[in-house]
Design a protein around this motif. Structure first.
Motif, PDB file in Angstrom:
ATOM      1  N   UNK A  60       0.837  -1.198   0.000  1.00  0.00           N
ATOM      2  CA  UNK A  60       0.000   0.000   0.000  1.00  0.00           C
ATOM      3  C   UNK A  60       0.865   1.237   0.000  1.00  0.00           C
ATOM      4  N   UNK A  61       0.650   2.112   0.992  1.00  0.00           N
ATOM      5  CA  UNK A  61       1.431   3.342   1.104  1.00  0.00           C
ATOM      6  C   UNK A  61       2.700   3.166   1.934  1.00  0.00           C
ATOM      7  N   UNK A  62       2.903   1.976   2.472  1.00  0.00           N
ATOM      8  CA  UNK A  62       4.038   1.740   3.359  1.00  0.00           C
ATOM      9  C   UNK A  62       5.122   0.972   2.618  1.00  0.00           C
ATOM     10  N   UNK A  63       6.380   1.355   2.874  1.00  0.00           N
ATOM     11  CA  UNK A  63       7.511   0.646   2.289  1.00  0.00           C
ATOM     12  C   UNK A  63       8.350   0.034   3.415  1.00  0.00           C
ATOM     13  N   UNK A  64       8.742  -1.213   3.203  1.00  0.00           N
ATOM     14  CA  UNK A  64       9.577  -1.913   4.162  1.00  0.00           C
ATOM     15  C   UNK A  64      10.878  -2.325   3.491  1.00  0.00           C
ATOM     16  N   UNK A  65      11.957  -2.202   4.240  1.00  0.00           N
ATOM     17  CA  UNK A  65      13.254  -2.660   3.769  1.00  0.00           C
ATOM     18  C   UNK A  65      13.582  -3.976   4.461  1.00  0.00           C
ATOM     19  N   UNK A  66      13.998  -4.979   3.704  1.00  0.00           N
ATOM     20  CA  UNK A  66      14.287  -6.286   4.266  1.00  0.00           C
ATOM     21  C   UNK A  66      15.612  -6.803   3.745  1.00  0.00           C
ATOM     22  N   UNK A  67      16.191  -7.753   4.465  1.00  0.00           N
ATOM     23  CA  UNK A  67      17.478  -8.319   4.085  1.00  0.00           C
ATOM     24  C   UNK A  67      17.290  -9.301   2.934  1.00  0.00           C
ATOM     25  N   UNK A  68      17.981  -9.080   1.833  1.00  0.00           N
ATOM     26  CA  UNK A  68      17.828  -9.927   0.660  1.00  0.00           C
ATOM     27  C   UNK A  68      18.270 -11.352   0.871  1.00  0.00           C
ATOM     28  N   UNK A  69      19.123 -11.607   1.881  1.00  0.00           N
ATOM     29  CA  UNK A  69      19.632 -12.957   2.112  1.00  0.00           C
ATOM     30  C   UNK A  69      18.538 -13.922   2.557  1.00  0.00           C
ATOM     31  N   UNK A  70      17.404 -13.395   3.028  1.00  0.00           N
ATOM     32  CA  UNK A  70      16.314 -14.256   3.511  1.00  0.00           C
ATOM     33  C   UNK A  70      15.210 -14.434   2.472  1.00  0.00           C
ATOM     34  N   UNK A  71      15.457 -13.942   1.241  1.00  0.00           N
ATOM     35  CA  UNK A  71      14.404 -13.908   0.236  1.00  0.00           C
ATOM     36  C   UNK A  71      14.836 -14.669  -1.010  1.00  0.00           C
ATOM     37  N   UNK A  72      13.888 -15.356  -1.641  1.00  0.00           N
ATOM     38  CA  UNK A  72      14.181 -16.118  -2.845  1.00  0.00           C
ATOM     39  C   UNK A  72      14.629 -15.202  -3.979  1.00  0.00           C
ATOM     40  N   UNK A  73      15.433 -15.758  -4.903  1.00  0.00           N
ATOM     41  CA  UNK A  73      15.934 -14.992  -6.040  1.00  0.00           C
ATOM     42  C   UNK A  73      14.812 -14.510  -6.945  1.00  0.00           C
ATOM     43  N   UNK A  74      13.654 -15.183  -6.878  1.00  0.00           N
ATOM     44  CA  UNK A  74      12.535 -14.797  -7.740  1.00  0.00           C
ATOM     45  C   UNK A  74      11.883 -13.486  -7.316  1.00  0.00           C
ATOM     46  N   UNK A  75      12.280 -12.964  -6.154  1.00  0.00           N
ATOM     47  CA  UNK A  75      11.712 -11.699  -5.680  1.00  0.00           C
ATOM     48  C   UNK A  75      12.414 -10.535  -6.379  1.00  0.00           C
ATOM     49  N   UNK A  76      12.093 -10.346  -7.655  1.00  0.00           N
ATOM     50  CA  UNK A  76      12.688  -9.289  -8.466  1.00  0.00           C
ATOM     51  C   UNK A  76      11.742  -8.095  -8.485  1.00  0.00           C
ATOM     52  N   UNK A  77      12.232  -6.904  -8.864  1.00  0.00           N
ATOM     53  CA  UNK A  77      11.362  -5.734  -8.922  1.00  0.00           C
ATOM     54  C   UNK A  77      10.096  -6.003  -9.736  1.00  0.00           C
ATOM     55  N   UNK A  78       8.957  -5.658  -9.147  1.00  0.00           N
ATOM     56  CA  UNK A  78       7.666  -5.876  -9.771  1.00  0.00           C
ATOM     57  C   UNK A  78       7.000  -7.177  -9.376  1.00  0.00           C
ATOM     58  N   UNK A  79       7.742  -8.075  -8.718  1.00  0.00           N
ATOM     59  CA  UNK A  79       7.183  -9.371  -8.334  1.00  0.00           C
ATOM     60  C   UNK A  79       6.213  -9.219  -7.172  1.00  0.00           C
ATOM     61  N   UNK A  80       5.125  -9.996  -7.212  1.00  0.00           N
ATOM     62  CA  UNK A  80       4.163 -10.024  -6.114  1.00  0.00           C
ATOM     63  C   UNK A  80       4.687 -10.938  -5.018  1.00  0.00           C
ATOM     64  N   UNK A  81       4.602 -10.481  -3.782  1.00  0.00           N
ATOM     65  CA  UNK A  81       5.089 -11.253  -2.644  1.00  0.00           C
ATOM     66  C   UNK A  81       4.116 -11.114  -1.481  1.00  0.00           C
ATOM     67  N   UNK A  82       4.222 -12.055  -0.548  1.00  0.00           N
ATOM     68  CA  UNK A  82       3.522 -11.912   0.720  1.00  0.00           C
ATOM     69  C   UNK A  82       4.547 -11.472   1.749  1.00  0.00           C
ATOM     70  N   UNK A  83       4.269 -10.367   2.427  1.00  0.00           N
ATOM     71  CA  UNK A  83       5.161  -9.832   3.443  1.00  0.00           C
ATOM     72  C   UNK A  83       4.757 -10.414   4.799  1.00  0.00           C
ATOM     73  N   UNK A  84       5.685 -11.099   5.458  1.00  0.00           N
ATOM     74  CA  UNK A  84       5.425 -11.743   6.745  1.00  0.00           C
ATOM     75  C   UNK A  84       6.255 -11.081   7.837  1.00  0.00           C
ATOM     76  N   UNK A  85       5.595 -10.690   8.899  1.00  0.00           N
ATOM     77  CA  UNK A  85       6.295 -10.154  10.076  1.00  0.00           C
ATOM     78  C   UNK A  85       5.636 -10.773  11.299  1.00  0.00           C
ATOM     79  N   UNK A  86       6.345 -11.654  11.991  1.00  0.00           N
ATOM     80  CA  UNK A  86       5.764 -12.299  13.170  1.00  0.00           C
ATOM     81  C   UNK A  86       5.522 -11.247  14.255  1.00  0.00           C
ATOM     82  N   UNK A  87       4.362 -11.275  14.917  1.00  0.00           N
ATOM     83  CA  UNK A  87       4.051 -10.259  15.939  1.00  0.00           C
ATOM     84  C   UNK A  87       5.098 -10.140  17.041  1.00  0.00           C
ATOM     85  N   UNK A  88       5.797 -11.231  17.341  1.00  0.00           N
ATOM     86  CA  UNK A  88       6.822 -11.173  18.388  1.00  0.00           C
ATOM     87  C   UNK A  88       8.035 -10.378  17.957  1.00  0.00           C
ATOM     88  N   UNK A  89       8.185 -10.131  16.639  1.00  0.00           N
ATOM     89  CA  UNK A  89       9.336  -9.391  16.115  1.00  0.00           C
ATOM     90  C   UNK A  89       9.044  -7.910  15.922  1.00  0.00           C
TER      91      UNK A  89
END
Length: 360
Positions: A246-275
């Protein structure tokens, strides 16, 4: 000992379990999944209670499929214990024991000396389960299977037995498959977790890997990741990925993400509530990547869940982030409905699941 399942499958009517490939060494594999997902089917196949439609079960290279139950050297503890009511606790354990010394050792380890001469109907739930476990271990099995043995016990007894079982399992040096629906028990006892859904082995890994880096939206939801958002990869530079929700942008470490996560790719963003971290608006925040994941929101509601508080925070664009905080943190924050607060999502805590067509 090593237990190897290869292409193991079983069909009951319209339900199909597998095919499953799984290797379990001298460890505790905690098997988690919703009711009807196939957890008990897995144990039944290994124990020989059910025969597979296809596949193999090897125990240190020895094929178990087709062997009678008594020749498998597999011990199983059921949810209700299944003790012989007309026998004393001692007689129940002796029924399967390889020696009198083994009975005495297990009675001491499981603190059963005081109840050995009593019959099961006079025992508490915790005592019955310990007797059932002692009876199974008395046969010195090469594999131990447990089907939700603590689920019917009161919370204090369940916690005490969980603590006792942790040390006991560590001393066995055999494969242990522990089926449970209780995530707290699974993470406390399991060296690894196996998540089962609709007859499919969804993910196997260490508790931290499964909870922090779920392989699918099903695993994420089942293990308590309430912060699941549809996002799009905006930018991938160096070791970082910028994702837009949406209107929010998150920065994440690429080492934890599959190579298929290229610009424009649809992804599900997961953030465990404890984190998710919460801070008062006047608190200082470090710069850099952490600052990029700091957003201001409004407390929509909070709920006291006993050991922790759940706090729902509405941020930009109607996005709601859920955070779990310990009581001291909740008291320090002094939050109330409608109060403004800063939400921090450390980049290492954000996991992206590439869109695979799974229903969102």
């Amino acid at each position: 000992m090593t237990l190897e399942l290869s292409r193991l499958a079983k069909t009951y009517g319209e339900f199909t379990f597998g095919p499953v490939d799984l290797t379990v060494g001298d460890e505790v594999l905690a098997v988690l999944g919703p009711s009807g997902s196939g957890k008990t089917t897995l144990l039944s196949l290994v124990a020989g209670i059910a025969e597979p439609a296809s596949g193999s079960i090897l125990l240190d290279g020895r094929e178990l499929v087709g062997r009678p139950l008594e020749d498998r050297r597999v011990g199983m503890v059921f949810q209700e214990g299944a003790l012989f009511p007309h026998m004393t606790a001692r007689e129940n354990v002796e029924y399967a024991a390889v020696s009198d010394e083994r009975v005495a050792d297990l009675a001491a380890t499981l603190e059963l000396e005081g109840v050995l001469d009593r019959r099961p109907p006079t025992l508490s739930g915790g005592e019955r389960q310990r007797v059932a476990l002692a009876r199974t271990l008395a046969a010195d099995p090469d594999v131990l299977l447990l089907d939700e043995p603590l689920s019917s016990l009161d919370a204090p007894i369940r916690k005490r037995l969980r603590d006792e079982l942790h040390d006991l399992f560590a001393s066995l040096d055999i494969p242990v498959l522990y089926v449970t629906h209780d995530q707290r028990t699974a993470t406390a006892l399991g060296d690894r977790l196996a998540i089962v859904g609709d007859g499919t082995l969804e993910q196997v890994g260490s508790p931290s890997a499964v909870l922090d880096r779920p392989a699918s939206r099903f695993v994420a939801r089942f293990t308590g990741t309430e912060n699941l958002f549809e996002g799009t990869v905006a930018e991938r530079t160096g070791g970082d990925i910028l994702v837009r929700v949406g209107d929010v942008r998150f920065q994440t470490a690429g080492s934890t993400v599959a190579e298929s996560a290229v610009p424009g790719a649809a992804v599900t963003v997961c953030i465990h509530p404890s984190r998710v971290e919460l801070e008062p608006l006047d608190a200082s925040v470090d710069g850099g990547a952490e600052q990029a994941n700091a957003v201001t929101g409004t407390v929509a509601r909070w709920l006291n869940e006993g050991n922790e508080y759940r706090i729902d925070v509405e941020v930009s664009g109607g996005l709601t982030l859920v955070a779990n905080v310990r009581p001291p943190t909740f008291e320090r924050l002094g939050v109330d409905i409608g109060s403004e607060i800063r939400v921090l999502a450390p980049r290492e805590s954000i996991h992206l699941i590439p869109d695979s067509g799974e229903s969102r």
